[in-house]
Design a protein around this motif. Structure first.
Motif, short mmCIF file in Angstrom:
data_model
loop_
_atom_site.label_atom_id
_atom_site.label_comp_id
_atom_site.label_asym_id
_atom_site.label_seq_id
_atom_site.Cartn_x
_atom_site.Cartn_y
_atom_site.Cartn_z
N ALA A 216 0.85 -1.20 0.00
CA ALA A 216 0.00 0.00 0.00
C ALA A 216 0.88 1.25 0.00
O ALA A 216 1.75 1.40 0.86
N PHE A 217 0.66 2.13 -0.97
CA PHE A 217 1.44 3.35 -1.11
C PHE A 217 0.54 4.55 -0.85
O PHE A 217 -0.43 4.78 -1.56
N ILE A 218 0.88 5.29 0.19
CA ILE A 218 0.09 6.45 0.60
C ILE A 218 0.93 7.71 0.41
O ILE A 218 2.14 7.70 0.61
N VAL A 219 0.27 8.80 0.03
CA VAL A 219 0.93 10.11 -0.03
C VAL A 219 0.22 11.04 0.93
O VAL A 219 -1.00 11.20 0.87
N SER A 220 0.98 11.62 1.84
CA SER A 220 0.43 12.59 2.79
C SER A 220 0.64 13.99 2.25
O SER A 220 1.77 14.40 1.98
N VAL A 221 -0.45 14.71 2.06
CA VAL A 221 -0.41 16.02 1.41
C VAL A 221 -1.05 17.09 2.29
O VAL A 221 -1.97 16.81 3.06
N ALA A 222 -0.54 18.31 2.17
CA ALA A 222 -1.17 19.46 2.81
C ALA A 222 -2.24 20.00 1.87
O ALA A 222 -1.96 20.29 0.70
N VAL A 223 -3.45 20.10 2.36
CA VAL A 223 -4.56 20.56 1.53
C VAL A 223 -5.43 21.54 2.30
O VAL A 223 -5.58 21.42 3.52
N ILE A 224 -5.98 22.49 1.57
CA ILE A 224 -6.94 23.43 2.15
C ILE A 224 -8.06 23.62 1.14
O ILE A 224 -7.83 24.01 -0.01
N ALA A 225 -9.28 23.33 1.56
CA ALA A 225 -10.45 23.53 0.72
C ALA A 225 -11.34 24.61 1.34
O ALA A 225 -11.45 24.71 2.57
N ALA A 226 -11.97 25.39 0.49
CA ALA A 226 -12.90 26.43 0.91
C ALA A 226 -13.97 26.55 -0.16
O ALA A 226 -13.82 26.02 -1.27
N PRO A 227 -15.07 27.23 0.15
CA PRO A 227 -16.14 27.37 -0.85
C PRO A 227 -15.68 28.06 -2.14
O PRO A 227 -16.22 27.79 -3.21
N THR A 228 -14.68 28.95 -2.03
CA THR A 228 -14.18 29.63 -3.23
C THR A 228 -12.66 29.48 -3.31
O THR A 228 -11.98 29.32 -2.29
N GLU A 229 -12.14 29.55 -4.54
CA GLU A 229 -10.70 29.47 -4.74
C GLU A 229 -9.99 30.64 -4.06
O GLU A 229 -8.90 30.48 -3.49
N GLU A 230 -10.62 31.81 -4.09
CA GLU A 230 -10.00 33.01 -3.52
C GLU A 230 -9.79 32.85 -2.02
O GLU A 230 -8.72 33.18 -1.48
N GLU A 231 -10.81 32.32 -1.32
CA GLU A 231 -10.67 32.15 0.13
C GLU A 231 -9.62 31.09 0.45
O GLU A 231 -8.81 31.27 1.37
N ASP A 279 4.07 23.86 0.63
CA ASP A 279 3.54 23.17 -0.54
C ASP A 279 2.12 22.70 -0.20
O ASP A 279 1.94 21.64 0.40
N ILE A 280 1.14 23.50 -0.58
CA ILE A 280 -0.25 23.22 -0.22
C ILE A 280 -1.12 23.15 -1.47
O ILE A 280 -1.05 24.03 -2.34
N ILE A 281 -1.91 22.11 -1.54
CA ILE A 281 -2.94 22.03 -2.58
C ILE A 281 -4.17 22.75 -2.05
O ILE A 281 -4.69 22.40 -0.99
N TYR A 282 -4.62 23.75 -2.76
CA TYR A 282 -5.75 24.53 -2.26
C TYR A 282 -6.75 24.82 -3.38
O TYR A 282 -6.44 24.73 -4.57
N VAL A 288 -9.40 20.75 -5.61
CA VAL A 288 -8.50 19.90 -4.82
C VAL A 288 -8.59 18.46 -5.29
O VAL A 288 -7.58 17.76 -5.44
N LYS A 289 -9.81 17.99 -5.52
CA LYS A 289 -9.99 16.62 -6.00
C LYS A 289 -9.28 16.42 -7.34
O LYS A 289 -8.65 15.37 -7.57
N ALA A 290 -9.35 17.41 -8.21
CA ALA A 290 -8.67 17.29 -9.51
C ALA A 290 -7.16 17.15 -9.31
O ALA A 290 -6.49 16.38 -10.02
N SER A 291 -6.59 17.88 -8.34
CA SER A 291 -5.16 17.78 -8.05
C SER A 291 -4.81 16.40 -7.49
O SER A 291 -3.79 15.81 -7.86
N LEU A 292 -5.66 15.88 -6.61
CA LEU A 292 -5.42 14.54 -6.06
C LEU A 292 -5.56 13.48 -7.15
O LEU A 292 -4.79 12.51 -7.19
#
Length: 335
Positions: A216-231, A279-282, A288-292
């Motif tokens: 099993a190969f897991i990647v731990s990523v920093a992510v931040i999701a919000a209702p808008t891209e700007e936030e 290095d944050i996916i936001y 965010v799902k598209a990046s994952l």
């Protein structure tokens, strides 16, 4: 989704909030994570820190297991250089006997703190920190009751023997760690939020897959999701990564410049401190799902462990909800 999602929680300390309430927020989060469909929930190990409250993952894991019923709970991770592999195996065998099939034993190589806390943790022992591979190998022998007959501890067992063994994960951010995990035939979690070098991630993924394709190969990523891209962009823009580079060539990632300076001073070596944008996916949940999805496609990750470094607890909880399997699946149904 073709991959699973989990959460890494470091029990971040919030100004003006008691330590009791800080840990209760971790309890609240794991309950929500279970409700929202996350696969697993890991807690970290940090010592002598005013920034995070998670100093004893095995204790916190036991409490969280008792507060939930189905989600996998584990350490992200136990810093093995400080501890007897035998005692670690016993701890997690007890947990796995109480909650079979729900316990993850994540093992880390880092000290989890500054030199002073490392000295305190290793008080009374002879430990140079250079025998990690030997410790991890012995730990695996104990977990699987397979200590070799030629070993100095031949015949030893880590009791009680659980009905289902804890799942072992090596946490790392290098090709060497990937190779070690593959050689020992254990799962591997790459800490991308610590090491954002895409080439290292690519090589680590290839090394692990080439040597242990069924692992099993897991990647731990920093992510931040919000209702808008700007936030989300505003929230992500506040985050930094601090590295201290010691004269001996060792590099460590810390949370603040103050911590890095303190580490350098306590190390007794010459040192340099550098600060980088984290290095944050936001973005929105869809972004965010598209990046994952892209990372999954590139590196074949079976799962992502989400680390969300937002100080505000409400915004942090919202981010986990927006990225939860339950929420993402609802988006897919209505799209």
């Amino acid at each position: 989704m073709s991959y699973k999602l989990g959460i890494l929680d470091q029990s971040p300390v919030i100004e003006g909030v008691s330590n009791f309430d800080t840990l209760q927020k971790t309890v609240d989060l794991v309950k929500k994570a279970e409700e929202w469909g996350y696969e697993r929930f890991w807690v970290s190990e940090h010592h002598n820190s005013d920034l995070v409250a998670g100093s004893s993952p095995e204790v916190l894991v036991s409490y969280l297991l008792a507060k939930t019923s189905s989600i996998r709970i584990g350490s992200g991770g136990v810093m093995l250089q400080h501890y007897s592999p035998y005692k670690v195996a016993e701890n997690f065998h007890v947990l796995s006997t109480l909650e079979p099939g729900r316990v993850d034993l994540g093992i880390g190589k880092a000290p989890g703190g500054l030199p002073l806390s490392t000295k305190a943790l290793q008080y009374g022992t002879v430990n140079t920190g250079e025998d990690f591979e030997e410790r991890l190998t012995f730990l695996q022998h104990l977990i699987h009751n397979a200590v070799p007959e030629i070993h100095e501890f031949a015949g030893i067992k880590a009791t009680p023997t659980p009905p289902t063994k804890p799942e072992t994960y090596l946490l790392g951010a290098s090709v060497n760690s990937a190779k070690l995990a593959a050689d020992l035939k254990i799962s591997f979690a790459f800490a991308k939020f610590f090491n954002s070098d895409q080439e290292v991630l690519r090589d680590a993924a290839k090394t692990y897959r080439d040597n242990y394709p069924q692992g099993a190969f897991i990647v731990s990523v920093a992510v931040i999701a919000a209702p808008t891209e700007e936030e989300a962009k505003v929230l992500a823009g506040k985050q930094k990564i601090v590295k201290v580079i010691l004269a001996s060539g060792r590099t460590l990632t810390l949370q603040t410049v103050e911590q890095a300076e303190k580490f350098g001073i306590e190390s007794g070596e010459g040192y340099e401190v550098k600060e980088f944008d984290a290095d944050i996916i936001y973005g929105t949940p869809e972004q965010v799902k598209a990046s994952l999805d892209e990372l999954h496609k590139l590196y074949g990750a079976d799962e992502f462990i989400l680390h969300t470094p937002i100080p505000n607890p409400e915004e942090r909880l919202r981010s986990f909800k927006l990225l939860s399997p339950k929420y993402i699946n609802q988006l897919a149904i209505h799209s």
